[in-house]
Design an enzyme around this catalytic site. Structure first.
Site, short mmCIF file in Angstrom:
data_model
loop_
_atom_site.label_atom_id
_atom_site.label_comp_id
_atom_site.label_asym_id
_atom_site.label_seq_id
_atom_site.Cartn_x
_atom_site.Cartn_y
_atom_site.Cartn_z
N SER A 6 -11.73 -1.04 -1.46
CA SER A 6 -10.23 -1.70 -0.52
C SER A 6 -10.47 -1.68 0.57
CB SER A 6 -9.94 0.06 -0.78
OG SER A 6 -9.06 0.40 -1.82
N HIS A 10 -3.95 5.35 3.84
CA HIS A 10 -4.82 4.41 2.96
C HIS A 10 -3.99 3.12 3.90
CE1 HIS A 10 -5.90 1.38 -0.30
NE2 HIS A 10 -7.12 2.19 -0.29
N ASP A 27 0.79 -1.22 -0.19
CA ASP A 27 0.27 -0.31 -0.05
C ASP A 27 1.16 0.94 0.03
OD1 ASP A 27 -2.52 1.82 0.89
OD2 ASP A 27 -3.43 -0.05 0.79
#
Length: 499
Positions: free
Chosen positions: A427, A232, A189
């Protein structure tokens, strides 16, 4: 399947090499071959990135490196295990020169990894076209379909607000078995902020690093940390393994070990060379699980009959397959385009690093890595158990489903002062599955990736298609296997209680 002894053995061997031969030898032993010193292929000045595929042998790779240099390029990194060389060149004729050179018979394919010149490392070039400094979902970057997102600061939310964990039985599973610390989950990520109270001590820094420097792994101190504004990976990490410490939230598998592997550049892209590096690092370090909440840029769908995509697609496929051979099982987000992956027609989203091609025929093309063989493809559900409006779907493509709408998890406090936020996307669904796979790897330490995926699907809760579905988004298939939910909603409790 647990690889802790293999990791320990490698560490001991590296230490012995350092003691016997000095730092130079240890550096060579610790990673892929160093870049060729050709300064004209530094970022900028129209430099492009390429992959060259050859036989999986050191001899073939060594000869391809020579071919790259003779064609006016430089090798950034190579992977003899899969016969892949990542190179750069400013010469528009580089591909033809490699294919027409002395070692052409050794070259299976060669092609670019993007449609625009390399910008990583070029001063003043941060964030790609349409990318947001504070991106809510990597599946929605670069002008791609907007995601139903509510970014909300949640003050010390506690487990009570985690509908997602209750939905898959993770809260009950934690009381039985929180997962083994010998199981490593690689979060591929944009990095993990492990200063967060729920993630402190959860990330093995020795296994973490950055793959965005042209596809070469950087394990230096702090390389795994997110860039300013990025969150994220930190959110994903909390869903997988936030600590059961009496504060904040609790992850699906709070007992396992996390590793942060940055594959997202500061410009907001996940190019093939970074993804390859991530999977190869997971394989070399013996990770049990990886989570992949992204698709490989710049093409949402990669086509093997297009010369400028085929080589990079092949290289990523090789890396994913090799990681599976080494015992790594991977979960990946299905995507947020509300698209039927089983019946692809056209797409206007790509390439996202230059000018997208309208209505491009993507029949037979694949979304990487989620549609690659052996990868668990995850769709997203709401708190009501329905398919999230943004989620991709497709009969025979979706393997399992997991909560992805309004999921509360960890955030860097520099972005969200409370340290928590609620966001949506496939996600957010994928890390639930990565967490369940980590629990399965803990309770079935000798299982192969294919066996773990089979258990994941067998234990999923059957979820039928809704009574009606729109003609634009049909739900087809049986209760046990359908276009929306695959084999069903993942079950964390079953992972630690069913033999």
């Amino acid at each position: 399947m647990t690889h802790a002894p293999r990791r320990a053995g490698r560490a001991a061997a590296a230490a012995l090499a350092l003691a016997l031969a000095g730092a130079t030898t240890a550096t060579v032993l610790a990673g892929p071959a160093a870049a060729d010193p050709i300064t004209r292929t530094e970022p900028g000045d129209g430099v492009m990135s390429y992959v060259v595929n050859t036989d999986a042998s050191r001899s073939a790779v060594a000869k391809v490196r020579v071919a790259v240099a003779r064609a006016g390029g430089s090798t950034v990194v190579d992977y003899p295990e899969i016969g892949v060389v990542v190179a750069r060149s400013a010469d528009p004729g580089f591909r033809d020169a490699v294919l027409g050179g002395h070692f052409a018979s050794l070259v299976d394919s060669v092609g670019p990894t993007r449609t625009a010149p390399v910008v990583e490392g070029v001063p003043g070039r941060l964030r790609g076209p349409g990318a947001h400094p504070q991106r809510t979902d990597l599946r929605g970057l670069g002008g791609r379909t907007a995601v139903d997102v509510a970014q909300v600061n949640v003050p010390d939310p506690g487990e009570a607000v985690q509908y997602d964990m209750a939905a898959i039985g993770a809260d009950d599973a934690n009381a039985v078995d929180p997962g083994s610390p010998d199981v490593v989950v690689g979060v591929l990520d944009d990095g993990i902020d492990d200063s967060h109270p729920d993630l402190a001590g959860r990330v093995d820094r020795s296994l973490s690093g950055d793959c965005t420097g042209g596809g070469r792994f950087d394990g230096s101190e702090g390389a795994y940390l997110p860039s300013p504004g990025a969150y994220h990976g930190t959110h994903v990490a909390g869903t997988i393994g936030a600590a059961d410490n009496g504060q904040g939230i609790v992850g699906v598998a709070p007992g396992v070990t996390l590793a942060a592997v940055k594959v997202v550049s500061d410009e907001g892209y996940i190019f093939p060379e970074s993804a390859i590096c991530g999977f190869m690092h997971a394989a070399s370090e013996g990770f049990e699980v990886t989570n992949n909440s992204y698709y490989v840029d710049p093409w949402e769908f990669w086509c093997d009959d297009e010369v400028n995509q085929a080589a990079a697609r092949e290289a990523v496929e090789r890396a994913v397959a090799y990681s599976q051979e080494q015992g790594v099982v991977s979960a990946a987000a299905a995507g947020n385009s509300s698209y039927d992956l089983a019946h692809k027609t056209t797409s206007s989203s790509s390439p996202n690093d230059s000018t997208p091609i309208p209505n491009r025929d993507v029949t037979g093309c694949v979304d990487m890595p989620t549609e690659l063989p052996g990868v668990a493809t995850v769709s997203s559900t709401t708190s009501a158990g329905t398919l999230s409006g943004f989620s991709n779907y497709g009969e025979g493509v979706i393997d399992v489903a997991a909560p992805g709408s309004a999921v509360v998890s960890t955030f860097p406090k520099s972005v969200s002062p409370s340290g928590y936020a609620s966001i949506s996307g496939t996600s957010m669904a994928s890390p639930h599955v990565a967490g369940v796979l980590a629990l399965l790897a803990s309770t079935h330490p000798d299982a192969s990736p294919a066996e773990l995926t089979a258990l994941l699907e067998q234990q999923a809760t059957d979820t039928a298609c809704p009574a009606t579905s729109p003609a634009t988004k049909p739900c087809t298939g049986s209760t046990q296997d359908n276009a929306y939910f695959g084999e069903g909603l993942v079950d964390a409790l079953a992972a630690v209680t069913v033999g």
